[in-house]
Motif scaffolding. Sequence first.
Motif, mmCIF file in Angstrom:
data_model
loop_
_atom_site.group_PDB
_atom_site.id
_atom_site.type_symbol
_atom_site.label_atom_id
_atom_site.label_comp_id
_atom_site.label_asym_id
_atom_site.label_seq_id
_atom_site.Cartn_x
_atom_site.Cartn_y
_atom_site.Cartn_z
ATOM 1 N N GLU A 1 69.871 32.225 73.442
ATOM 2 C CA GLU A 1 68.417 32.260 73.611
ATOM 3 C C GLU A 1 67.898 30.999 74.270
ATOM 4 O O GLU A 1 67.058 31.036 75.169
ATOM 5 N N PHE B 1 68.716 31.069 77.925
ATOM 6 C CA PHE B 1 67.807 31.915 78.702
ATOM 7 C C PHE B 1 66.460 31.233 78.913
ATOM 8 O O PHE B 1 65.844 31.350 79.977
ATOM 9 N N ILE C 1 66.974 28.850 81.669
ATOM 10 C CA ILE C 1 67.074 29.563 82.955
ATOM 11 C C ILE C 1 65.681 29.939 83.447
ATOM 12 O O ILE C 1 65.345 29.741 84.621
ATOM 13 N N MET C 2 64.852 30.449 82.539
ATOM 14 C CA MET C 2 63.507 30.855 82.959
ATOM 15 C C MET C 2 62.675 29.657 83.399
ATOM 16 O O MET C 2 61.940 29.726 84.384
ATOM 17 N N ASN D 1 63.908 28.505 86.737
ATOM 18 C CA ASN D 1 63.467 29.432 87.766
ATOM 19 C C ASN D 1 61.997 29.191 88.108
ATOM 20 O O ASN D 1 61.609 29.127 89.272
ATOM 21 N N MET E 1 69.355 25.765 87.738
ATOM 22 C CA MET E 1 69.448 27.222 87.773
ATOM 23 C C MET E 1 70.910 27.631 87.976
ATOM 24 O O MET E 1 71.448 28.476 87.264
ATOM 25 N N GLU E 2 71.526 27.004 88.950
ATOM 26 C CA GLU E 2 72.937 27.269 89.268
ATOM 27 C C GLU E 2 73.823 27.008 88.041
ATOM 28 O O GLU E 2 74.636 27.837 87.657
ATOM 29 N N CYS F 1 73.045 29.670 85.114
ATOM 30 C CA CYS F 1 73.468 31.045 85.426
ATOM 31 C C CYS F 1 74.987 31.131 85.454
ATOM 32 O O CYS F 1 75.578 32.106 85.002
ATOM 33 N N GLN F 2 75.631 30.103 85.993
ATOM 34 C CA GLN F 2 77.091 30.095 86.024
ATOM 35 C C GLN F 2 77.642 30.061 84.599
ATOM 36 O O GLN F 2 78.603 30.746 84.279
ATOM 37 N N ALA G 1 76.199 31.255 81.952
ATOM 38 C CA ALA G 1 76.006 32.586 81.373
ATOM 39 C C ALA G 1 77.081 33.544 81.881
ATOM 40 O O ALA G 1 77.673 34.307 81.107
ATOM 41 N N ALA G 2 77.356 33.485 83.189
ATOM 42 C CA ALA G 2 78.371 34.371 83.769
ATOM 43 C C ALA G 2 79.744 34.065 83.175
ATOM 44 O O ALA G 2 80.502 34.970 82.837
#
Lengths: 461, 159
Positions: free
Chosen positions: B86, B89, B92-93, B96, B104-105, B108-109, B111-112
Amino acid sequence: MDSILCDELVQEIFRRLPPPSSAAVSLVCKKWLYLLRSSTTSLSLCFIQPPFLPSFTSFLRFHPFLSTVSVTVTSTVDSSDQLLLSVASSCPKLRHLRFLNCPVSSLSLLSLSASCPNLVSLAVTLFRPLCFLWLTPFKSLKELSIYSAGNSGELDSGGLDFVGPCELNLESLLLTGIQSSDKGVGFLWRNCKKVRTLKLKSCEGVGDQASFLAFLECLEGLQEVELRTCRGIADGVLLKLAESSVMLNSLLLYDGGSKEGLLHFLGQSKCGVSLQNLDLRLPLDLDNNHLTAAAENLGSLRSLRLQSCCLVTGEGLKILGNAMANGLEELALINCDVVERESGLLTTLGQDLKRLRKLDLSFNDMLLDKELISMLVSCNNLNELKVRGCKKLTNLAMVSLAKCCEKLQSVDVMYCCGMDAQGVEFFVLNSPNLRLLHVEGNKVSDVARTWASHKSIEVVA
Amino acid sequence: MVKLKSNDDKEFEVEEAAVIQSEMIKNMIEDGCATSVIPLPNIDSKTLIKVIEYLNKHINMGKAAETGEEDDLKEFDEQFVNMGWEELFDVIMAANYLNIHELMELCCQSAADRLKNKSVRAVREMLKITNDLTEEEEQEIINDAPWAFEGPEIDDTVN
């Protein structure tokens, strides 16, 4: 994740997933299935058995934003045209398509042009008789790769070929397996006025007599030429390039070109001012005369790659090195026994070539440490080195490498059986700029591996 | 100094050199719209503290490369993304919204990487997603394109 993040951000994360994990997330829930499918832009599919057509089609249709698709079928199929039509009708946004191994007909390629008008690059296999009229409606196509397969049994439509001129926008062309009986190729030569890159592979000819003149005309504007195993036409191409090509920037010749043909090209060509990259592989007759001619005529050379040249001696290479002292940035002497035969040659080359950035001495299996080291002492600006398969090199070479060439970013010591984990470890720990190392996995110690991962050094086995 | 205000009305002072890694705020400063407090209605104070921590650490990226502190930064990044889903995220938001490309990179990486090679069941459990696909639908997706699901071993653990 879906309750907090907006769709766009979920897709941002999906984009970073490698296959097959990206496929797996589609099974999580309906929303993810939709999000994944609508964010996929590139698919590479390799089939051993041809896929069941309806499910192949529906699979593609679930991905409405595909722009790059690669389909390879490794077994012979009768349904290749249907497969291509399925791609054509399912992927309207397609820009890059590779459809290999299964030959397709002109008719289905015409359908492709109608359904995918934005196609920029295309690689396909065609049946004989070769025909290229289907290219006309592909207005956006810049890159074309053609692989020719066996005969389809259809009659040669030769006469059909003589339609009025139509301008193709192709800039890059790769042709494999063309024969002198292939009438259809003339259409390409007559209408490709914008081609800058031409690659021919295993071509015995460039089409019939009528095609040949158009082909010669086409050569004039080229900037990059590759001829691989095209013995029958190499001399003719070299002659024409020497005479009329003033823009040629890059030439690769693999197994082709006679002694005289090559000498004429190297010594007389008008592209002496523009030619920056020369790559000669297996030029059986290449000797010192050729190197001297190149030294005199090719003043702009930045990259010289020689592979399997058995007649050249140190004398020729030294003349060349001396003439190109201030220009040459890349030198490759791969599997050239002169490197092992003449002691001190590498030292002289190293001292002359002050601007050398890339050096490739792969597969000189008798190359000794002291020869390499005495060259490296002068090559302080090197950022790429390959000594793959130099079996006599030992840890000593690795130690000097770290000491002399601080700027090294990429090194290949694959199949150097004289080196062991200790040497590799020393090198990894003492090379401040290293980013990429090719070496066998069993030669990477735990210490070296930890260090590499910490320093973002990629180790490739 | 630039003042930022979170959506729970807390104010934070950040050096301009740090805060301009956010494209959004950089543009505001260039347009002269950052004279007083910049309100950030989409970001709570907990998340904003994390973002500011990142900005301050990355303030001298270029300098770090010269002085060999890259490793230090890499270690910081690794530690930084070591947070719950959480929280990740939220960052990330925020990244963004503020348009901080590197952050951001990174997130997101991360998370992936967490989703990579996980079983479908494990992913659902980790992220508390209710499965709304029937068994038939699932099987159909796999049957349609069995080749897409072939790959390395799948990890069924949740962490």
